[in-house]
Design an enzyme around this catalytic site. Structure first.
Site, mmCIF file in Angstrom:
data_model
loop_
_atom_site.group_PDB
_atom_site.id
_atom_site.type_symbol
_atom_site.label_atom_id
_atom_site.label_comp_id
_atom_site.label_asym_id
_atom_site.label_seq_id
_atom_site.Cartn_x
_atom_site.Cartn_y
_atom_site.Cartn_z
ATOM 1 N N ASP A 97 -18.626 7.004 10.842
ATOM 2 C CA ASP A 97 -18.909 5.607 10.542
ATOM 3 C C ASP A 97 -17.590 4.894 10.285
ATOM 4 O O ASP A 97 -17.116 4.801 9.154
ATOM 5 C CB ASP A 97 -19.837 5.502 9.338
ATOM 6 N N ALA A 98 -16.977 4.405 11.362
ATOM 7 C CA ALA A 98 -15.670 3.765 11.275
ATOM 8 C C ALA A 98 -15.717 2.286 11.651
ATOM 9 O O ALA A 98 -14.807 1.538 11.328
ATOM 10 C CB ALA A 98 -14.672 4.489 12.183
ATOM 11 N N LYS A 99 -16.766 1.881 12.378
ATOM 12 C CA LYS A 99 -16.982 0.483 12.772
ATOM 13 C C LYS A 99 -15.729 -0.142 13.379
ATOM 14 O O LYS A 99 -15.337 -1.263 13.042
ATOM 15 C CB LYS A 99 -17.487 -0.341 11.592
ATOM 16 N N ARG A 100 -15.115 0.550 14.303
ATOM 17 C CA ARG A 100 -13.899 0.048 14.931
ATOM 18 C C ARG A 100 -14.232 -0.991 15.991
ATOM 19 O O ARG A 100 -15.257 -0.926 16.661
ATOM 20 C CB ARG A 100 -13.109 1.192 15.567
#
Length: 280
Positions: A97-100
């Site tokens: 879960d990095a939402k890049r």
């Protein structure tokens, strides 16, 4: 060249055998304290190791939130690398879960960080933001496909302020969220049993107000501490509910540090989700 099994295929198998549930690994300070741990690298290590040892051999998907590891700098990233490796070795799929979200070579570098098998942070899938334009995700989409990995794209998130962007209207009259969902459906065309490009859609929305039939997984945060229940899923996701993977963090993690408590809680959620989905 050895063919890779697509993420969508692997996730479908995991959901069917282990139950349709994603458990977040969110070691924020208040949760560490609730476990009797200090908010330091030792507490982070203990917390993360406990969750992985308790759940990686039984849940379909584990979702470490990268930010809670990044805040400790390189030592935190080292803990994250070990967690990813050990969780995958135990059979869980790992969603980073990095939402890049970025463009060009920068997006390519983010993709290589999480979707290249040569990277120490290589995961089965990663979360990304499409609101620099869906085309900006192409480096991640292509690298994921080449390596049998997945990409979960933010579509309709559960935070109230998200609506000002996601519900805005595009030139052709569709909401921006629907435009992104339609792009995802195109990426997943022909995927069997489902494609490898997923959408993030909040379980707390009540009525999504969008066509969620993207032939891909639907990650649904909001079950548990945020107020949604498994029984809410059919109302939000309609006919696409069979592809939903609810994400639970605090609802499970608050039962630690006892490993049995973590396992029992995760099993209860998985059973409740399976019952809700099968009755839809």
């Amino acid at each position: 060249m050895t063919s890779v099994i697509p993420f969508g295929t692997r996730l479908r198998t995991a959901m069917d055998t282990r139950g349709p549930l994603c458990v977040g690994i969110d070691p924020h300070a208040s949760l560490l304290n609730a476990w009797g741990l200090d908010d330091d690298i030792k507490g982070l290590e203990t917390f993360t190791r406990t969750v992985v040892e308790a759940l990686a051999d039984r849940v379909a998907l584990l979702k470490p939130q990268s930010a809670f590891f990044e805040r400790f700098g390189s030592r935190g990233i080292a803990v994250l690398e070990k967690a990813v490796e050990e969780a995958r070795a135990a059979g869980a799929l790992v969603l980073m879960d990095a939402k890049r979200g970025d463009i060009g070579s920068t997006m390519g570098a983010y993709a290589a960080t999480y979707l290249d098998p040569a990277s120490p942070l290589f995961s089965d899938a990663v979360t990304v933001s499409p609101y620099l334009g869906f085309g900006s995700l192409r480096p991640a989409l292509d690298l994921a496909a080449a390596n049998g990995a997945g990409v979960f794209v933010l579509a309709l998130t559960s935070n109230p302020e998200g609506a000002e962007v996601q519900r805005a209207t595009a030139a052709d009259g569709r909401s921006l969220a629907q435009l992104m969902l339609d792009h995802m459906a195109a990426e997943n065309a022909g995927g069997d049993p489902m494609g490898s490009v997923g959408a993030v859609v909040g379980a707390t929305l009540g009525d999504a107000g969008a066509d969620l039939a993207i032939n891909g997984p639907l990650l649904a945060p909001g079950i548990g501490a945020q107020g949604a229940t498994p029984a809410d899923l059919p109302g939000v996701f309609g006919q696409a509910v069979g592809n939903v993977v609810p994400s639970v963090s605090r609802g499970v993690l608050r039962h630690g540090p006892d490993k049995t408590g973590l396992r029992d809680s995760a099993q209860r959620f998985a059973d409740e989700v399976r019952e809700a989905v099968s009755g839809a």
